[in-house]
Scaffold this active site. Structure first.
Site, PDB file in Angstrom:
ATOM      1  N   ASP A 192       0.840  -1.196   0.000  1.00 36.79           N
ATOM      2  CA  ASP A 192       0.000   0.000   0.000  1.00 36.79           C
ATOM      3  C   ASP A 192       0.876   1.246   0.000  1.00 36.79           C
ATOM      4  O   ASP A 192       2.020   1.231   0.482  1.00 36.79           O
ATOM      5  CB  ASP A 192      -0.900   0.028   1.239  1.00 36.79           C
ATOM      6  CG  ASP A 192      -1.969  -1.055   1.207  1.00 36.79           C
ATOM      7  OD1 ASP A 192      -2.245  -1.572   0.110  1.00 36.79           O
ATOM      8  OD2 ASP A 192      -2.525  -1.355   2.279  1.00 36.79           O
ATOM      9  N   GLN A 193       0.321   2.336  -0.486  1.00 41.53           N
ATOM     10  CA  GLN A 193       1.082   3.591  -0.553  1.00 41.53           C
ATOM     11  C   GLN A 193       1.675   3.982   0.796  1.00 41.53           C
ATOM     12  O   GLN A 193       2.829   4.394   0.882  1.00 41.53           O
ATOM     13  CB  GLN A 193       0.173   4.725  -1.068  1.00 41.53           C
ATOM     14  CG  GLN A 193       0.897   6.061  -1.198  1.00 41.53           C
ATOM     15  CD  GLN A 193       0.009   7.150  -1.780  1.00 41.53           C
ATOM     16  OE1 GLN A 193      -1.125   6.892  -2.161  1.00 41.53           O
ATOM     17  NE2 GLN A 193       0.522   8.366  -1.857  1.00 41.53           N
TER      18      GLN A 193
END
Length: 325
Positions: A138-139
């Site tokens: 995930d970012q």
């Protein structure tokens, strides 16, 4: 035409007379898809330097070589961005992704991604490779991420992931006092029909298994180590919320009862979900040996850990003074 370094296999005596196809599939573990691709290349599959059909029989001592054309990610803009390289060889690049960085360009995010940084790094080093992340983070999740340099390496690690033999270990800070020192969360996950960008635990979902153990317990939070058997989107975040212990800093998967505690965390200490991919273990496609790559907690999560420890110490000191009075 330029090729990567060839993958070489010398036929042993006990494999005298085997089909070349058998050598490729059973010894080199090349997928049918990749074999089809190699067959289209002039020097893709050779025996003793001569291009051959995969239906031929090989002999002891024959040198089987696979050559893959060099590729580049021409659609990714090289950018001189911070890039923490944990390990790099002719097969793999292992990066420690920083929180806030997207792995691959997407609509609306064409620059400032890990891909842009890696492509620039390879350009400066004179390396021709296509950006092939084997998995995603995930970012806002930091940590170890593997990037394959050739189609063969990507295929080899992908098959390990399908077989659940890749070990992915994480560290996370979660809210609340975790009653059990460790456990397993075996709950299926699927999209939330009301909010498709989110995931939920649902009986109709896909199998998802997360193991965890408490590393440090504080009065209102805990540092836990987690490892996955499956790799569902947002799996750790969804599972930890499901058992009542959402991640600190997670704005998407949170519980109302921890809102007050969340507001007490200083902004400079935590500005994202407290999740870090600390270790990735796999059979290295080049050496065929089990290899583990690690990345320590980044500075922001170390600050969070220090803040939690200091908060805990201050609480204990107040209790001690209260008893003494």
């Amino acid at each position: 035409m330029n090729y990567y370094e060839p993958l070489v296999y010398v036929v042993p005596v006990e494999e005298e007379g085997f089909l070349l196809k058998t050598i490729l599939q059973k010894r080199l573990h090349v997928s049918r898809k990749l074999i089809s691709r190699l067959k289209l290349t002039e020097q893709g599959i050779t025996v003793n330097g001569v291009r051959q059909f995969i239906s031929v029989h090989v002999h002891a001592g024959d040198r089987v070589e696979l050559r893959m054309e060099q590729e580049e990610s021409e659609d990714i803009l090289p950018q001189d961005l911070p890039l923490a390289i944990v390990h790099e060889d002719e097969h793999l690049l292992i990066a420690a992704k920083e929180a806030g960085m997207i792995v691959h360009p997407t609509n609306g995010h064409y620059v400032n991604t890990l891909a842009n940084a890696v492509v620039f790094h390879w350009q400066q080093a004179g390396v021709a490779c296509r950006f092939r992340p084997v998995h995603r983070l995930d970012q806002e999740t930091s940590g170890v991420l593997a990037i394959a340099k050739t189609p063969y390496v990507h295929q080899q690690i992908s098959e390990q992931m399908i077989a659940h033999s890749v070990k992915k270990e994480y560290l996370a800070f979660v809210w609340g006092v975790v009653d059990n020192p460790g456990g397993t969360i075996n709950e299926p996950i699927d999209r939330d029909p009301e909010q498709p960008h989110m995931r939920i635990v649902t009986p109709a979902g896909y199998s998802a298994v997360t193991h965890y153990e408490v590393v440090e317990q504080y009065s209102r939070a805990a540092l836990v180590r987690l490892w996955l058997e499956t790799g569902r989107t947002h799996q750790i975040r969804v599972h930890m919320k499901h058992i009542g212990h959402p991640l600190l800093g997670d704005k998407m998967y949170r519980l109302a009862r921890y809102e007050e505690e969340s507001s007490a965390v200083p902004g400079h200490v935590l500005g994202r979900q407290a999740l870090h991919a600390c270790m990735l273990g796999l059979v290295h496609p080049g050496t065929k040996e089990w290899t583990e790559f690690t990345a320590p907690l980044p500075e922001d999560l170390m600050l969070l850990k220090q803040w939690l420890q200091e908060t805990e110490q201050n609480r204990e000191n107040r209790q001690k003074r209260s008893i003494e009075q």
